[in-house]
Scaffold this active site. Sequence first.
Site, PDB file in Angstrom:
ATOM      1  N   THR A 293      22.335  45.050  82.315  1.00  0.00           N
ATOM      2  CA  THR A 293      22.040  45.790  83.544  1.00  0.00           C
ATOM      3  C   THR A 293      21.450  44.819  84.562  1.00  0.00           C
ATOM      4  O   THR A 293      20.888  43.774  84.187  1.00  0.00           O
ATOM      5  CB  THR A 293      21.033  46.916  83.284  1.00  0.00           C
TER       6      THR A 293
ATOM      7  N   TYR B 123      19.698  24.289  76.216  1.00  0.00           N
ATOM      8  CA  TYR B 123      20.923  24.506  76.991  1.00  0.00           C
ATOM      9  C   TYR B 123      20.711  24.260  78.476  1.00  0.00           C
ATOM     10  O   TYR B 123      21.688  24.066  79.210  1.00  0.00           O
ATOM     11  CB  TYR B 123      21.518  25.893  76.736  1.00  0.00           C
TER      12      TYR B 123
ATOM     13  N   LYS C 140      16.371  29.111  83.294  1.00  0.00           N
ATOM     14  CA  LYS C 140      15.839  27.841  82.799  1.00  0.00           C
ATOM     15  C   LYS C 140      16.481  26.658  83.504  1.00  0.00           C
ATOM     16  O   LYS C 140      15.824  25.618  83.711  1.00  0.00           O
ATOM     17  CB  LYS C 140      16.060  27.745  81.282  1.00  0.00           C
TER      18      LYS C 140
END
Length: 260
Positions: free
Chosen positions: A82, A124, A141
Amino acid sequence: MALHFASLGARLFLVGRHPETLKSVCDEIHRAGGIAAFATCDVRDYSAIEAAAQAAETQIGEINTLINNAAGNFMARTEKLTPNAFNAVVGIVLNGSFNCTQVFGKRWIEKKLHGTVLNIVTTYAAANCGSGFVVPSACAKAGVLALTTSLAVEWAKYQIRLNAIAPGPFPTEGAWSRLMPSSEMEEARKKYNPMRRFGRHDELTNLAAFLISDMAPYINGECVVIDGGQWLRGAGEFNDLATLPDSAWEAMESARQKKS
């Protein structure tokens, strides 16, 4: 990290949303003879951070180091997200890190004080690859890492250093249940690591202490990965979840909804 920094003689001011947790950590520091205080606030609220910064100075003195560790993350198929779920993670991770960094950075610049910021990102983000199934976190991030490297250049003239740590899997009570929802997944993740184990908390806290200490005054704009070499086996920490069938996702999503 707070407990380790306190053991090395640091004065701590903790900020978070849950007073019980903050008080528990402060009490433990006090029992060991350290100095610590806390304030409750949501890092998405800029004025609350300003109030917390003032409270910190009043209660324990001038702050010269900031650790941005507030985060939110969970595994999800992106088509099922959402807008509120996406915004919640980005708000905490990216906006919160910016809010805290700017509030303290402005104080240091105005008062001509040296300062250090340490941001906690992800592998990542460090590998510049993102990761499927944690898209809000990957976006946020990456932004925090860009904040780190950008301000490392812009604020170096003020003697303000910014660095980041990108931890791999370190078991913690809150995040672990969201990112390792089953013992099978946990065991598979452990076997995937070249060192066949997860990180120990002392390994992470020692690295953090080094980067904010006087032993690292010329390290600026760096992101140190600490994951046992796991990222070298393949970028995108959660990309392998693409092999999960829809039934497994539905079971995990159902469990998350019941828990919340």
